[in-house]
Design a protein around this motif. Sequence first.
Motif, PDB file in Angstrom:
ATOM      1  N   PRO A  15       4.725 -28.440  -3.939  1.00 21.50           N
ATOM      2  CA  PRO A  15       3.564 -28.492  -3.043  1.00 21.50           C
ATOM      3  C   PRO A  15       3.890 -29.104  -1.677  1.00 21.50           C
ATOM      4  O   PRO A  15       3.335 -28.683  -0.665  1.00 21.50           O
ATOM      5  N   ALA A  16       4.802 -30.091  -1.648  1.00 20.08           N
ATOM      6  CA  ALA A  16       5.193 -30.684  -0.372  1.00 20.08           C
ATOM      7  C   ALA A  16       5.901 -29.673   0.506  1.00 20.08           C
ATOM      8  O   ALA A  16       5.704 -29.640   1.739  1.00 20.08           O
ATOM      9  N   LEU A  17       6.732 -28.820  -0.099  1.00 18.77           N
ATOM     10  CA  LEU A  17       7.402 -27.765   0.665  1.00 18.77           C
ATOM     11  C   LEU A  17       6.383 -26.771   1.221  1.00 18.77           C
ATOM     12  O   LEU A  17       6.468 -26.364   2.393  1.00 18.77           O
ATOM     13  N   ILE A  18       5.406 -26.395   0.410  1.00 19.81           N
ATOM     14  CA  ILE A  18       4.367 -25.465   0.859  1.00 19.81           C
ATOM     15  C   ILE A  18       3.536 -26.097   1.963  1.00 19.81           C
ATOM     16  O   ILE A  18       3.115 -25.412   2.906  1.00 19.81           O
ATOM     17  N   PHE A  24      -1.179 -23.009  -9.778  1.00 20.26           N
ATOM     18  CA  PHE A  24      -2.237 -23.897  -9.293  1.00 20.26           C
ATOM     19  C   PHE A  24      -1.658 -25.165  -8.671  1.00 20.26           C
ATOM     20  O   PHE A  24      -2.178 -25.671  -7.670  1.00 20.26           O
ATOM     21  N   ILE A  25      -0.576 -25.694  -9.275  1.00 24.59           N
ATOM     22  CA  ILE A  25       0.053 -26.896  -8.726  1.00 24.59           C
ATOM     23  C   ILE A  25       0.591 -26.614  -7.325  1.00 24.59           C
ATOM     24  O   ILE A  25       0.473 -27.447  -6.414  1.00 24.59           O
ATOM     25  N   ALA A  26       1.182 -25.430  -7.135  1.00 30.90           N
ATOM     26  CA  ALA A  26       1.714 -25.069  -5.813  1.00 30.90           C
ATOM     27  C   ALA A  26       0.619 -25.063  -4.754  1.00 30.90           C
ATOM     28  O   ALA A  26       0.848 -25.436  -3.592  1.00 30.90           O
ATOM     29  N   LEU A  27      -0.595 -24.669  -5.156  1.00 28.38           N
ATOM     30  CA  LEU A  27      -1.711 -24.612  -4.203  1.00 28.38           C
ATOM     31  C   LEU A  27      -2.140 -25.992  -3.725  1.00 28.38           C
ATOM     32  O   LEU A  27      -2.891 -26.104  -2.748  1.00 28.38           O
ATOM     33  N   LEU A  28      -1.683 -27.044  -4.400  1.00 18.32           N
ATOM     34  CA  LEU A  28      -2.013 -28.392  -3.936  1.00 18.32           C
ATOM     35  C   LEU A  28      -1.483 -28.632  -2.524  1.00 18.32           C
ATOM     36  O   LEU A  28      -2.069 -29.415  -1.768  1.00 18.32           O
ATOM     37  N   GLY A  29      -0.389 -27.960  -2.169  1.00 20.05           N
ATOM     38  CA  GLY A  29       0.133 -28.102  -0.815  1.00 20.05           C
ATOM     39  C   GLY A  29      -0.845 -27.596   0.232  1.00 20.05           C
ATOM     40  O   GLY A  29      -1.022 -28.217   1.289  1.00 20.05           O
ATOM     41  N   ALA A  54      -7.253 -30.778   3.573  1.00 21.78           N
ATOM     42  CA  ALA A  54      -7.849 -32.113   3.470  1.00 21.78           C
ATOM     43  C   ALA A  54      -7.390 -33.039   4.588  1.00 21.78           C
ATOM     44  O   ALA A  54      -7.866 -34.176   4.687  1.00 21.78           O
ATOM     45  N   GLY A  55      -6.465 -32.594   5.420  1.00 21.69           N
ATOM     46  CA  GLY A  55      -5.978 -33.420   6.519  1.00 21.69           C
ATOM     47  C   GLY A  55      -5.049 -34.532   6.099  1.00 21.69           C
ATOM     48  O   GLY A  55      -4.946 -35.563   6.777  1.00 21.69           O
ATOM     49  N   VAL A  56      -4.330 -34.339   4.991  1.00 25.77           N
ATOM     50  CA  VAL A  56      -3.388 -35.351   4.514  1.00 25.77           C
ATOM     51  C   VAL A  56      -2.229 -35.492   5.497  1.00 25.77           C
ATOM     52  O   VAL A  56      -1.678 -34.494   5.971  1.00 25.77           O
ATOM     53  N   VAL A  57      -1.869 -36.710   5.818  1.00 23.43           N
ATOM     54  CA  VAL A  57      -0.724 -37.001   6.682  1.00 23.43           C
ATOM     55  C   VAL A  57       0.284 -37.801   5.875  1.00 23.43           C
ATOM     56  O   VAL A  57      -0.016 -38.897   5.413  1.00 23.43           O
ATOM     57  N   PRO A  58       1.505 -37.265   5.650  1.00 25.50           N
ATOM     58  CA  PRO A  58       2.502 -37.978   4.826  1.00 25.50           C
ATOM     59  C   PRO A  58       2.827 -39.347   5.394  1.00 25.50           C
ATOM     60  O   PRO A  58       2.754 -39.574   6.619  1.00 25.50           O
ATOM     61  N   LEU A  59       3.179 -40.251   4.507  1.00 25.98           N
ATOM     62  CA  LEU A  59       3.592 -41.579   4.938  1.00 25.98           C
ATOM     63  C   LEU A  59       4.924 -41.501   5.675  1.00 25.98           C
ATOM     64  O   LEU A  59       5.733 -40.608   5.448  1.00 25.98           O
ATOM     65  N   GLY A  60       5.142 -42.460   6.556  1.00 29.49           N
ATOM     66  CA  GLY A  60       6.382 -42.501   7.313  1.00 29.49           C
ATOM     67  C   GLY A  60       7.501 -43.170   6.534  1.00 29.49           C
ATOM     68  O   GLY A  60       7.291 -43.787   5.490  1.00 29.49           O
ATOM     69  N   THR A 110       9.181 -38.653   8.037  1.00 33.02           N
ATOM     70  CA  THR A 110       8.036 -38.590   7.133  1.00 33.02           C
ATOM     71  C   THR A 110       8.522 -38.369   5.711  1.00 33.02           C
ATOM     72  O   THR A 110       9.513 -37.679   5.471  1.00 33.02           O
ATOM     73  N   ASP A 111       7.813 -38.956   4.772  1.00 34.85           N
ATOM     74  CA  ASP A 111       8.133 -38.804   3.356  1.00 34.85           C
ATOM     75  C   ASP A 111       7.251 -37.696   2.789  1.00 34.85           C
ATOM     76  O   ASP A 111       6.105 -37.930   2.399  1.00 34.85           O
ATOM     77  N   SER A 112       7.794 -36.485   2.755  1.00 36.34           N
ATOM     78  CA  SER A 112       6.992 -35.341   2.315  1.00 36.34           C
ATOM     79  C   SER A 112       6.569 -35.457   0.860  1.00 36.34           C
ATOM     80  O   SER A 112       5.584 -34.833   0.447  1.00 36.34           O
ATOM     81  N   ASN A 113       7.279 -36.249   0.076  1.00 36.61           N
ATOM     82  CA  ASN A 113       6.915 -36.399  -1.336  1.00 36.61           C
ATOM     83  C   ASN A 113       5.578 -37.110  -1.523  1.00 36.61           C
ATOM     84  O   ASN A 113       5.016 -37.092  -2.628  1.00 36.61           O
ATOM     85  N   THR A 114       5.066 -37.738  -0.492  1.00 42.00           N
ATOM     86  CA  THR A 114       3.786 -38.450  -0.619  1.00 42.00           C
ATOM     87  C   THR A 114       2.582 -37.539  -0.387  1.00 42.00           C
ATOM     88  O   THR A 114       1.445 -37.999  -0.501  1.00 42.00           O
ATOM     89  N   VAL A 115       2.817 -36.251  -0.103  1.00 44.04           N
ATOM     90  CA  VAL A 115       1.708 -35.343   0.208  1.00 44.04           C
ATOM     91  C   VAL A 115       0.734 -35.226  -0.962  1.00 44.04           C
ATOM     92  O   VAL A 115      -0.480 -35.437  -0.816  1.00 44.04           O
ATOM     93  N   VAL A 116       1.226 -34.868  -2.143  1.00 45.65           N
ATOM     94  CA  VAL A 116       0.350 -34.700  -3.307  1.00 45.65           C
ATOM     95  C   VAL A 116      -0.248 -36.035  -3.765  1.00 45.65           C
ATOM     96  O   VAL A 116      -1.445 -36.111  -4.047  1.00 45.65           O
TER      97      VAL A 116
END
Length: 547
Positions: free
Chosen positions: A70-73, A287-292, A298-304, A310-316
């Motif tokens: 999902p982070a990649l998507i 469905f999990i892939a759609l979380l991206g 939702a306007g999620v901004v990954p943590l730095g 940016t830490d893309s793993n924090t998206v989900v």
Amino acid sequence: MKLDVTELTVFTVLLLAVTVLGFLAARWRRTRAMDDLKEWGLGGHQFGSWITWFLIGGDLYTAYTFVAIPALIYHVGGAGFFSLPDLAIVYPMVYLLLVRLWSVSKAKGYVTTADFVRGRFGSRALALCVAVTGILSTLPYIALQLMCIEAVLRTMGVDGQWPVAVAFVGLAGFTYQSGLRAPALIAIVKDVLVYTVVIAAIVFIPLKLGGWGHIFDTAGHKLSASGTGRTALAPQGQLNYASLALGSAMGLFLFPHTSTAALASRDRKVIKRNMAALPAYSLAVGFIALLGLMALAAGVVPLGTADGGTDSNTVVPLLFHQMFPGWFAGIAFAAVGIGALVPASVMSIGAANLFTRNIYREFLRPRATPAEEARVSKLASLAVKLGALICTLMLTPQFSTDFQLIGNVIILQTLPAVGLGVVVRWFHRTGLLAGWVLGMAASLWMLYRIPNPATHHAHFGGSALPLSELGFHTHMTMYVGVLALVVNLVVTVLVTLACRALRVPDGADETRTDDYFHAPAESAKTPAPLPRPAGPVVAARAEGSPS
């Protein structure tokens, strides 16, 4: 992030519960002492259809699926959906291979794929190459699991390396104590949590965001505005998408943790049922892939990160943090954490078995006792986890998915010896060795040539090689694993033809045709045939038939 006590409490309680369960698993369905490699590393071959379902599912659908895809998507859009065609083609592809591998391994007492290669091609050197490849390919895959746990902890407001170290110690402890039984038992809890979270996510989050139409529209607009991707696959990315899906499918069941989970099955029918039923997981993966895309809407901004990235793993995890109440977000985080612990445990066991059987016993201690093998494998599993921690420091790919994809590039070089070797015996052992050497060299060279524009590292920044690096006048990229495998196969075939023409001696094949259909548990259920006169022909046939 501010510390969220509710999320952290729920997460900690569930993680502690499965850790205790992992230690208790040492006594679950045990028939012999744990000082035997087949008991510790393969669960005593006792797992039936349901346990194998959870174990293989927990083994394949990891934190990589739940967090990294999902982070990649979130960053590139449609190109990240390569995991869906990958899963659509992988199970028919490996249905025959795993069934045959289980049978010949049961007939000959093989514990690892390198054991099989040693017997099939009569080459200690080739078996060593397969073992080393399996161990090396596992390290970045385990590293990815640890990174996903760290991302969850950061989302809850827990910074620093010590929480990951604590999770690492718990993982190492129950793996050492209980072997494969620990992840097999924990996988049941993991799947229950994952399906609960996925169902809640696909129902509750779209309602809160205004429906699927709004999610796709908003995500598509943001991807286009950022210039980093699009919801539909761009033409220049089609070749990489197709080669990535094909390469991932071919490599998935070559990983030592996958073959380890399969070889722990009770009989051939268990493998057949699971290869037919496991595609049901693909629906959840979609469905999990759609979380991206939900995170974009939702306007999620990954943590730095500390270096300004940016830490893309924090998206989900951040999506769950924003959309769910604290107690349920804690459950979702626990699903991710346990979804990382289960495969990491099996991966370390699979790699440890390779070291023990095909390096330690083969070259260092040929007369090692079963108890000594089990002890060495337990220690090796700890060393593998430490190697994974080192991988997180050495590799700096643009997306965390590349940790798995880089490992897949490496393990694909065992396809001719393991995947094709289960079906045909035509390849010469010298050809397989030459193909492996040049395939690995090509893999490392191409991976070295790939930069990471996000971190400004010049090398090992991903797994998609621009074809311009090979002299082609195009902007298209292609998955390194498939390119290196082509080199491997061409060299293997050419050298095999040369060896056949020059009559170079080949290794002896200790397996027989009947070994690939060996089914002791199934044959035991059939009535025994009437006694027949013992003649030379009948005796010879009986000797070559499945027991």
